[in-house]
Every structure is written in C-alpha cells, then in structure tokens.
Design a protein around this motif. Sequence first.
Motif, PDB file in Angstrom:
ATOM      1  N   ASP A  10      -8.143   0.915   6.216  1.00 38.75           N
ATOM      2  CA  ASP A  10      -6.754   1.290   5.938  1.00 38.75           C
ATOM      3  C   ASP A  10      -6.378   1.077   4.475  1.00 38.75           C
ATOM      4  OD1 ASP A  10      -6.450   1.957   8.558  1.00 38.75           O
ATOM      5  OD2 ASP A  10      -5.056   0.342   9.070  1.00 38.75           O
ATOM      6  N   GLY A  11      -7.253   0.426   3.727  1.00 37.51           N
ATOM      7  CA  GLY A  11      -6.994   0.250   2.298  1.00 37.51           C
ATOM      8  C   GLY A  11      -6.116  -0.928   1.942  1.00 37.51           C
ATOM      9  N   ILE A  12      -5.866  -1.844   2.882  1.00 39.64           N
ATOM     10  CA  ILE A  12      -5.078  -3.013   2.500  1.00 39.64           C
ATOM     11  C   ILE A  12      -5.978  -4.172   2.028  1.00 39.64           C
ATOM     12  CG2 ILE A  12      -3.141  -2.391   3.972  1.00 39.64           C
ATOM     13  CD1 ILE A  12      -4.020  -4.598   5.907  1.00 39.64           C
ATOM     14  N   LEU A  13      -7.273  -4.122   2.367  1.00 44.81           N
ATOM     15  CA  LEU A  13      -8.282  -4.984   1.771  1.00 44.81           C
ATOM     16  C   LEU A  13      -9.200  -4.109   0.943  1.00 44.81           C
ATOM     17  CD1 LEU A  13      -9.817  -7.647   1.392  1.00 44.81           C
ATOM     18  CD2 LEU A  13     -10.987  -7.215   3.568  1.00 44.81           C
ATOM     19  N   ASP A  14      -9.385  -4.482  -0.309  1.00 51.95           N
ATOM     20  CA  ASP A  14     -10.146  -3.693  -1.274  1.00 51.95           C
ATOM     21  C   ASP A  14     -11.503  -3.271  -0.705  1.00 51.95           C
ATOM     22  OD1 ASP A  14     -11.323  -2.574  -3.477  1.00 51.95           O
ATOM     23  OD2 ASP A  14     -10.866  -4.245  -4.826  1.00 51.95           O
ATOM     24  N   PRO A  15     -11.745  -1.958  -0.536  1.00 51.88           N
ATOM     25  CA  PRO A  15     -13.036  -1.501  -0.016  1.00 51.88           C
ATOM     26  C   PRO A  15     -14.214  -1.889  -0.910  1.00 51.88           C
ATOM     27  CG  PRO A  15     -11.402   0.264   0.058  1.00 51.88           C
ATOM     28  CD  PRO A  15     -10.809  -0.842  -0.755  1.00 51.88           C
ATOM     29  N   ASP A  16     -13.935  -2.220  -2.182  1.00 53.66           N
ATOM     30  CA  ASP A  16     -15.008  -2.579  -3.104  1.00 53.66           C
ATOM     31  C   ASP A  16     -15.333  -4.071  -3.104  1.00 53.66           C
ATOM     32  OD1 ASP A  16     -15.196   0.058  -3.965  1.00 53.66           O
ATOM     33  OD2 ASP A  16     -13.720  -0.230  -5.560  1.00 53.66           O
ATOM     34  N   TYR A  17     -14.701  -4.846  -2.219  1.00 54.78           N
ATOM     35  CA  TYR A  17     -14.827  -6.300  -2.362  1.00 54.78           C
ATOM     36  C   TYR A  17     -16.269  -6.783  -2.205  1.00 54.78           C
ATOM     37  CZ  TYR A  17     -15.576  -7.972   2.459  1.00 54.78           C
ATOM     38  OH  TYR A  17     -16.115  -8.280   3.674  1.00 54.78           O
ATOM     39  N   LEU A  18     -17.084  -6.082  -1.420  1.00 53.89           N
ATOM     40  CA  LEU A  18     -18.463  -6.522  -1.215  1.00 53.89           C
ATOM     41  C   LEU A  18     -19.351  -6.285  -2.424  1.00 53.89           C
ATOM     42  CD1 LEU A  18     -19.226  -5.440   2.465  1.00 53.89           C
ATOM     43  CD2 LEU A  18     -19.306  -7.763   1.567  1.00 53.89           C
ATOM     44  N   VAL A  19     -18.977  -5.340  -3.284  1.00 54.36           N
ATOM     45  CA  VAL A  19     -19.883  -4.941  -4.369  1.00 54.36           C
ATOM     46  C   VAL A  19     -19.310  -5.171  -5.758  1.00 54.36           C
ATOM     47  CG1 VAL A  19     -21.050  -3.228  -2.935  1.00 54.36           C
ATOM     48  CG2 VAL A  19     -19.032  -2.546  -4.262  1.00 54.36           C
ATOM     49  N   GLN A  20     -18.011  -5.429  -5.873  1.00 49.72           N
ATOM     50  CA  GLN A  20     -17.432  -5.548  -7.202  1.00 49.72           C
ATOM     51  C   GLN A  20     -17.887  -6.826  -7.896  1.00 49.72           C
ATOM     52  OE1 GLN A  20     -13.147  -5.682  -7.022  1.00 49.72           O
ATOM     53  NE2 GLN A  20     -13.103  -7.405  -5.606  1.00 49.72           N
TER      54      GLN A  20
ATOM     55  N   ARG B 249       0.826  -1.218   0.000  1.00 44.36           N
ATOM     56  CA  ARG B 249       0.000   0.000   0.000  1.00 44.36           C
ATOM     57  C   ARG B 249       0.856   1.262   0.000  1.00 44.36           C
ATOM     58  NH1 ARG B 249      -2.796   2.194   5.358  1.00 44.36           N
ATOM     59  NH2 ARG B 249      -0.563   2.656   5.615  1.00 44.36           N
ATOM     60  N   ASP B 250       1.908   1.257   0.778  1.00 40.29           N
ATOM     61  CA  ASP B 250       2.683   2.474   0.989  1.00 40.29           C
ATOM     62  C   ASP B 250       3.763   2.707  -0.071  1.00 40.29           C
ATOM     63  OD1 ASP B 250       1.207   2.862   3.289  1.00 40.29           O
ATOM     64  OD2 ASP B 250       2.729   1.981   4.614  1.00 40.29           O
ATOM     65  N   ASN B 251       4.162   1.670  -0.807  1.00 38.25           N
ATOM     66  CA  ASN B 251       5.360   1.816  -1.632  1.00 38.25           C
ATOM     67  C   ASN B 251       5.225   1.434  -3.099  1.00 38.25           C
ATOM     68  OD1 ASN B 251       7.542   2.438   0.548  1.00 38.25           O
ATOM     69  ND2 ASN B 251       6.465   0.658   1.372  1.00 38.25           N
TER      70      ASN B 251
ATOM     71  N   GLY C  62       1.126   4.889 -12.441  1.00 36.00           N
ATOM     72  CA  GLY C  62       1.198   5.726 -11.254  1.00 36.00           C
ATOM     73  C   GLY C  62       0.043   5.575 -10.294  1.00 36.00           C
ATOM     74  N   LEU C  63      -0.802   4.554 -10.485  1.00 36.92           N
ATOM     75  CA  LEU C  63      -1.949   4.340  -9.606  1.00 36.92           C
ATOM     76  C   LEU C  63      -1.547   3.491  -8.402  1.00 36.92           C
ATOM     77  CD1 LEU C  63      -4.653   3.487 -12.315  1.00 36.92           C
ATOM     78  CD2 LEU C  63      -4.319   5.670 -11.124  1.00 36.92           C
ATOM     79  N   PRO C  64      -2.195   3.703  -7.259  1.00 41.42           N
ATOM     80  CA  PRO C  64      -1.901   2.853  -6.095  1.00 41.42           C
ATOM     81  C   PRO C  64      -2.277   1.400  -6.389  1.00 41.42           C
ATOM     82  CG  PRO C  64      -3.160   4.815  -5.466  1.00 41.42           C
ATOM     83  CD  PRO C  64      -3.186   4.758  -6.956  1.00 41.42           C
ATOM     84  N   VAL C  65      -1.487   0.481  -5.865  1.00 36.20           N
ATOM     85  CA  VAL C  65      -1.790  -0.946  -6.002  1.00 36.20           C
ATOM     86  C   VAL C  65      -2.617  -1.390  -4.799  1.00 36.20           C
ATOM     87  CG1 VAL C  65      -0.789  -3.268  -5.968  1.00 36.20           C
ATOM     88  CG2 VAL C  65       0.224  -1.482  -7.401  1.00 36.20           C
ATOM     89  N   ILE C  66      -3.693  -2.119  -5.072  1.00 39.77           N
ATOM     90  CA  ILE C  66      -4.534  -2.664  -4.002  1.00 39.77           C
ATOM     91  C   ILE C  66      -3.835  -3.911  -3.450  1.00 39.77           C
ATOM     92  CG2 ILE C  66      -6.786  -3.653  -3.436  1.00 39.77           C
ATOM     93  CD1 ILE C  66      -7.816  -2.169  -6.010  1.00 39.77           C
TER      94      ILE C  66
END
Length: 603
Positions: free
Chosen positions: A323-333, A258-260, A266-270
């Motif tokens: 904290d964004g280390i588990l995809d916040p969209d996992y319930l709906v994607q 998440r941090d690095n 250039g997008l954050p990696v989930i």
Amino acid sequence: MKKTIPVLLCFALLISMFVGCTGGQTEQTSSLSSTAGGQTSTAAGGSAAASNEDLPWLTYTFLDVRNTIQPDGESSKDAVTPYLEEKFRIKMDYVTFGEGQGAKERLNMMIAAGNLADVILVPNPDLPWLVSMDVLMPLDDYVDRIPTMRKWVNELGWKMMTFDDKLYGLPNYGQPNLEDPEIAAIIADSDKFYYPPSSGSLKVNEKILEQAGYKFKTLAEIQAQCEKEGRRPTWDDLALDPPIETFDDFEKLLYTIRDNVKTDAGLPVIPLSINDWAILHIQNLFAPSSQWWRNPETNEVTGYVNHPWAKDVYRDLVTWVQDGILDPDYLVQKQEQMQEKYASGRAAVLYSVPNMMACRDAVRTANPGYDFRPLRWPTTKYGETVNYSNHAVDGVYPCGFGNMVINKDFKETERLLDYFEYLWSEEFLDIITWGPESAGLYEVVDGKKQFLDEDLFQSVRTGTKTPDGRAASTYGIYDCINYYSYSARALLGAPMHPFNYKNMLGNYPVQVDAYTNLTKLVGSEGVVTDGSVLSSGYDELTTTPTNWFAYDFRSKAIAELIATKSDAEFDAVWDKWVADFEVNGKYSEALPYMEQRYASLLD
C-alpha cells in the motif's frame, strides 16, 4: 537447567574487537572490608589512603567481548582512574581480540591455553556458554561482600545471572530495583534527571505531521515553555489532536500522510521508512514478534514465526509495503539513501537514522520552527488477543545486557569484590560525578558542587565536546548522555551502578532538552521489564531460532512474502518458511529449554 551446552556465542555478540593475554595477580591475598548502609558503602581505608600502602598491588586482566564502541581513548587527564588505583592499589589491564579473530575463536584459544582473562564482560544470553566451559567462579559464597549491588538489582536480575542454582554474573548498568522502598524514594528525589528504562523511539517530521491535519505544540514551543516554567517536558506536552494512542490511530496517520502530503517539489511523502534491521522493532507495533515471549497469564512460551499472531503480523506488514505506507525500498536501500529521505522531507516517520542531528538540522533549516518530534508508541494491535496490551518493543535485562564474570582461577576474589562494591557507593558516585577534589573541577556554591568551567558543564550536560575538544571522558567523570556513562578507564572493566543518583544535574536548575527528554520518555514505553520478553536464547540450540529469524527470515523470507500477489501465494510462502523454521531454526528442539529457562526466571 541440566543440559550440556555446546560452544557458541550468539549473534548478539559483537565480534570485531580486542586481543591479548592475561595479566598477573598478587601472590598474597589481602582484602578490604566493605559495609553498606542504605545506599552507601565505605571500604576500609576510604578516607586515608595511607592505610592501604602495605597492600601489594593487584593487577587483573579484563576482556570485553561485547562492545565495539569505546570512549575517545585513554586520557592523560583522567582523574578518576589514578584515584581508584591509589586508593585500592588495584589496576586493570585490557585483553583484546586480535585482528580477524572472532569472539568464540579467541575465547576458546584462551581457555585451551589456560590464559583466560581474570574478568570478562559477556552478554547475558551467552553467560551459560561460559558457565558450561567450567572456567567461571561461582559467586554465592561472596554475596555478603556486595550488599549495595544486591540491593539495587531486583530478584529477576540476579536470577538471570544464575544457572543450576549458582550465581556467576555481576550486574552492569541494568535497571534500578524499584521494588525496594529506599531505592524508590531515591528515584523520586531524582526527578530532575531520572527516566525509566527506555528503548528506541519513533520520531515524526513536525511539518509533515501538521500537513496531515494534526495539531500540537512544536518541539521548539515545548522547549521554550519548559525553560520558562523550569520543568521537564511531560506527556501532556506531547499531546496530539487527534490523538495517536492505538495501533489503528498510528496506521491512520500513515495512510493520511500517503494520501494527502506532498513535498515542496510535489513528490509523494513516504509515511514510514526504515533500514532492514529495524523491522525487528517495527513489527512489534503489532505484538511481540521478534523475540521469545511467555504469556503472563497462561505461561505458554512461543517465539518468532510461531507466535499465534505471527502470520497476521507479516500479512499486515506486506500490506503496508504494497500500500506504500512502509517504504518498499527498505530491504535494499543504503543508510545514506534513507538519511537523505528524512533530511529532505521525503519521509515522515522514522525509527533510526545514521545521523539524527543532521536530519534535525536539515528540517529546521528548511522549515524554521519545525523539528523531528518523538512519537509515543501506540498500544499493540493484537494486545487484547494475546494478553499483551503494552507498548512492547524490546525486552530488557534488569541486571544489564552485559554482565561481569570472574575467572575461577583468580586468587583475589574477595579483594576485587570489595573494590567493585565501593564503586556502587554513594561516596564514589559523588566522586565519579565531580572528579576527586585534587582534580580541581568543581567549587561549592551555596552548599552545592558546581563545575568551575562553564564549557565543561555544557559538555557534560549535552554529551558534546567543548570548543577545545574536552568532554566528560577527558577527566573520566560521569557522562550524562553518551554510551559509556562511567567513562574512566578503570571503570570500563568493572560492574557499574544502574543509576547515578549523584548526577550533577541535581545541583543545577532543571536543564531542558525537549528532544532528548521526550525521546527518553517515549522510549520508556518501548520496553518490557517483567522478564516475559527475551531477545535471544542462551546457548547454541536456543539461539538457533534467534539467528534464523534475524538473518534468514529477515533478509530472505520477508522479501518473498512482499513479492506475493494473492492470499494463496502468501500462505504457500509462509508455510514454506515455517517448515524451514522447524528444520533449520530448530524451533521445536529449542522450545523445551526456553520453557525451562522461563520457569527458572519467573516461577
């Protein structure tokens, strides 16, 4: 267990399948004798089909209420089914569910009409329901006819098919009985192709793993080294620096990504994305959470949100999402959205995707030399606290999750069991591997059978099809990779061996598929085989907590918990759902019966 069991098939029963009616039986009873010495059994007439010509044909009807997946379909080139039919003069007819009919509805209709199939494949947790309907044949008087089956399945497996001190089920696939020294020796001699029982595994994008600062041999390097050395991959090949062995190590990996790590755009990696049902597996990173569990030391039985560590597990999972280390969209994607995230390099660690091969191909194309590599399950977070330091994910059934049962009105039980016993013999395992001699699929080279057709060999080895569309199921022979290992039509309606130690891989140099080999190796640490973890209850009452957890809690409660903004708000939502578990999940009502069930299995 002395308890009236209401009519129900639990949620694990897959109900989008099969309909029909029972077939006939012979009027005359005539059985074949069966003997077993070690791991070999031979039915009378085994070497001379002519000795069976006087037997009347026996047709039994078969109903599968578990599986929606079927092989490619009946094949005119299936060589094993006609061999068995002629050898034993026994045929199997499918009974299928009609369109729009659920398993419970159709089974009740068949029972009421008196035309229940002769042999039924039913999930083990639902076996007590059929027992309660008084339609099944107790098999205790026939166990002497199945010595090879008895040998290959351990005591726990047989207990799982026994109710009120009567045996009703026959094992199907399941796990080899390693407690038996002869079987343990066979397993040791099968080191080219044997893997222990396994469940799903975590995988990680190697490019992202490297960007997070980890050093390792890539999957491609492991493949090349193992091919050169003529061996299968080992735990040493999978080593990481720094290691990921504990829950804290795994969590550090997610936060480091998440941090690095960014994508090429250039997008954050989930760090971790899943589909909503996979949370039932991922949460077991913390401790056994999505099952019934009996503490091996205290014998205390708990389940689901009433595990002593349950609240802490979900508080941690909420933190992961926030904290964004588990995809916040996992319930709906949608599945396709999750697939795209992994294929494009926008997500790192996965448990399951609809098309793993497509994800691997996309990563290898975008980043030559990199792949998705299996990731060893870390030890559970609450292991020391709850006396469970294993890599717990799923409980497995030594007798197989689906068991074969026989209608109590069937008139040819001895003859049928002699036939089933033969299917577990060394003689037949060799036939199912290479096909009968008359099929012409093999030759003998330096004393070992080899496939004549190189394309067929590669197909069976890899679980794929030949350029002209053939596979193991085309000939009804053993499939090393795919869901139905025993692919002949006749074998879909019979209890099958837990381990084909005559596997064709034993006659060739070590066949290396680093991804598949390591996936199975890693998955072997994701199962619990001692009976302490059960994935479901066994009747309407004891599966109510299971269904509540799998549907109401997974889809509604977790979403509410994720939406909380403070500890006090989390506590209030948690308490509300724990109270609902008591009322609608019927937890306290079910618990004494699960305690009885565990006692019958483990005490």
